[in-house]
Design a protein around this motif. Structure first.
Motif, mmCIF file in Angstrom:
data_model
loop_
_atom_site.group_PDB
_atom_site.id
_atom_site.type_symbol
_atom_site.label_atom_id
_atom_site.label_comp_id
_atom_site.label_asym_id
_atom_site.label_seq_id
_atom_site.Cartn_x
_atom_site.Cartn_y
_atom_site.Cartn_z
ATOM 1 N N UNK A 109 0.797 -1.228 0.000
ATOM 2 C CA UNK A 109 0.000 0.000 0.000
ATOM 3 C C UNK A 109 0.832 1.281 0.000
ATOM 4 N N UNK A 110 2.150 1.173 0.199
ATOM 5 C CA UNK A 110 3.013 2.357 0.124
ATOM 6 C C UNK A 110 3.492 2.639 -1.299
ATOM 7 N N UNK A 111 3.190 1.739 -2.235
ATOM 8 C CA UNK A 111 3.648 1.901 -3.612
ATOM 9 C C UNK A 111 3.149 3.214 -4.202
ATOM 10 N N UNK A 112 4.092 3.960 -4.815
ATOM 11 C CA UNK A 112 3.739 5.198 -5.502
ATOM 12 C C UNK A 112 3.847 5.043 -7.016
ATOM 13 N N UNK A 113 4.805 4.220 -7.456
ATOM 14 C CA UNK A 113 5.036 4.044 -8.893
ATOM 15 C C UNK A 113 5.140 2.545 -9.197
ATOM 16 N N UNK A 114 4.379 2.101 -10.173
ATOM 17 C CA UNK A 114 4.342 0.674 -10.516
ATOM 18 C C UNK A 114 4.371 0.514 -12.028
ATOM 19 N N UNK A 115 5.268 -0.365 -12.490
ATOM 20 C CA UNK A 115 5.298 -0.754 -13.897
ATOM 21 C C UNK A 115 4.998 -2.247 -13.985
ATOM 22 N N UNK A 116 3.984 -2.595 -14.756
ATOM 23 C CA UNK A 116 3.548 -3.983 -14.914
ATOM 24 C C UNK A 116 3.755 -4.407 -16.360
ATOM 25 N N UNK A 117 4.282 -5.619 -16.555
ATOM 26 C CA UNK A 117 4.463 -6.176 -17.888
ATOM 27 C C UNK A 117 3.800 -7.545 -17.924
ATOM 28 N N UNK A 118 3.089 -7.813 -19.017
ATOM 29 C CA UNK A 118 2.539 -9.158 -19.148
ATOM 30 C C UNK A 118 2.091 -9.434 -20.568
ATOM 31 N N UNK A 119 2.024 -10.747 -20.892
ATOM 32 C CA UNK A 119 1.484 -11.222 -22.157
ATOM 33 C C UNK A 119 0.004 -11.498 -21.949
#
Length: 428
Positions: free
Chosen positions: A370-380
């Motif tokens: 819950x402290x995440x400010x920036x997230x990059x997600x990669x997926x097929x």
């Protein structure tokens, strides 16, 4: 280049202080004229003095007189590098201890180097140069220092043309870098390994900036007493890098070749024994890292840019769950988090998280950060998959919903569709 004429000198000076010359109070006009005469049309001198005056506690004529007198007669008689160094020293001496230390750290970088803001402020944090203040966390405090150095014209901003004019990096003027290196030598703050700078032979080396590589340099580095080194930054010199076991008190490790060395495997398996490490960034190599990071209890930044691993060997690097102090994790793998993400509760930045290769439990753990400010997600993305309860996309949506109601500020998707769906499906 010719110096600025009187008109342009006044414009530059007064724009920094009062926006326009007409806005200058009457009591400052005569002393401003005399200061500009001493600057002799040199833009860096004009900007430095104006920035110094703009950052004084209050606009009192007594303060202006004091700064004017400190310029001395040197500016009238000695228009040389010594003269400019004297002007820049006035701005340096006006800095707080915190800002001075942050500025001196810029001596770790080569001349004309574009220094990324993101990595720089994280290194300041790792070195302990900045502290949390009331209502301001470490990242914000470090960025405030960065912005203050820009406002004082001590460093020059580099703007991201594709990021809405955002300042993504900075550069240091050659004359300012000359002053920084002089101060670093006086205080034994850093040791530069380069053809331009003679080795100071200090028995206690605190920070190493490895900027040049040949056989003689390799022997010099090998003979150094590195037990007190806090930061090691290497640019082209990895093949003569000292054994990591010598860096017992290392906080910052940053290794970046001038060109990617995809065929070279860099063995960093010993970093798990450097228990004080707070910042690790390596790019441009295939890496051999420890199977576990269980001893790096203080590690705050782990930044590994590809090429770093062959896909067949990625599973040896999947146990990051013991890094409870980690705040910034940037990996380009693919990487499988075998033990999940549940203990990375301090994580603020996560880049390179791949959905397709990680378990449902790991994707569910993502929503607990819950402290995440920036997230990059990669997926097929498999558009033919059934929308069942344990479908990865369904779990991801639930996790993102939690993060969206917490502290998440930036969400970046890198998606590969297989098979490629109709455009209407993508838009939906």
């Amino acid at each position: 280049m010719q110096p600025l004429n009187e008109l342009h000198s006044r414009r530059l000076f007064f724009r920094r202080l009062f926006d326009t010359e007409d806005s200058c109070p009457e009591q400052f006009r005569e002393i401003s004229k005399d200061m500009l005469r001493k600057c002799k049309g040199v833009p860096l001198a004009i900007t430095s003095i104006a920035s110094l005056l703009a950052n004084t506690q209050s606009m009192h004529i007594e303060i202006w007189v004091k700064i004017h007198n400190s310029l001395g007669s040197m500016l009238d008689t000695n228009p040389t590098l010594e003269w400019m160094r004297h002007v820049l020293s006035l701005s340096y001496n006006d800095l707080s201890y915190e800002l001075k230390t942050c500025l001196l750290y810029l001596g770790m970088y080569p001349e004309d180097y574009e220094i990324p803001k993101e990595g720089l402020v994280r290194k300041w944090i790792a070195e302990g140069f900045v502290t949390e203040k009331c209502g301001v966390d470490l990242e914000e405090a470090a960025e405030n220092c960065f912005n203050e150095l820009i406002n004082r014209s001590m460093i020059q901003p580099c703007f991201n043309e594709h990021g809405f004019g955002e300042v993504w990096a900075c550069q240091v003027h050659d004359l300012m870098l000359d002053l920084i290196i002089l101060k670093c030598e006086e205080e034994n703050f850093i040791t530069i390994i380069d053809r331009k700078y003679p080795m100071n032979g200090a028995s206690q080396v605190r920070r190493i900036s490895h900027q040049f590589n040949n056989r003689d340099m390799a022997l010099t580095v090998e003979s150094m007493r590195a037990s007190q080194v806090r930061s090691y930054i290497s640019f082209p010199a990895v093949d003569c890098m000292p054994p990591l076991s010598k860096f017992e008190l290392l906080r910052v490790l940053d290794i970046k070749p001038r060109t990617p060395m995809t065929s070279m495997c860099l063995d960093l398996s010993a970093i798990n024994h450097l228990f004080l490490l707070k910042y690790v960034r390596v790019s441009g190599f295939r890496l051999k890292l420890p199977k576990k990071f269980d001893k790096l209890k203080h590690l705050m930044t782990l930044d590994m840019l590809k090429p770093w691993l062959e896909a067949s060997s990625c599973e040896q690097l999947t146990d990051f769950n013991s890094l409870s102090s980690l705040r910034h994790l940037k990996l380009q793998g693919p990487v499988v988090f075998i033990n999940g993400l549940s203990k990375l509760c301090n994580l603020l930045y996560l880049s390179g998280f791949e959905i397709g290769i990680n378990s449902i439990e790991c994707i569910r753990d993502l929503g607990e950060l819950t402290n995440l400010r920036n997230l990059q997600v990669m997926y097929n993305y498999d558009s033919s998959a059934d929308g069942v309860e344990n479908n990865p996309e369904t779990i991801l949506a639930a996790s993102l919903n939690k993060l969206g109601n917490s502290n998440l500020r930036t969400l970046d998707f890198l998606v590969h569709f297989s098979p490629w769906p109709p455009v209407s499906t993508i838009l939906e």
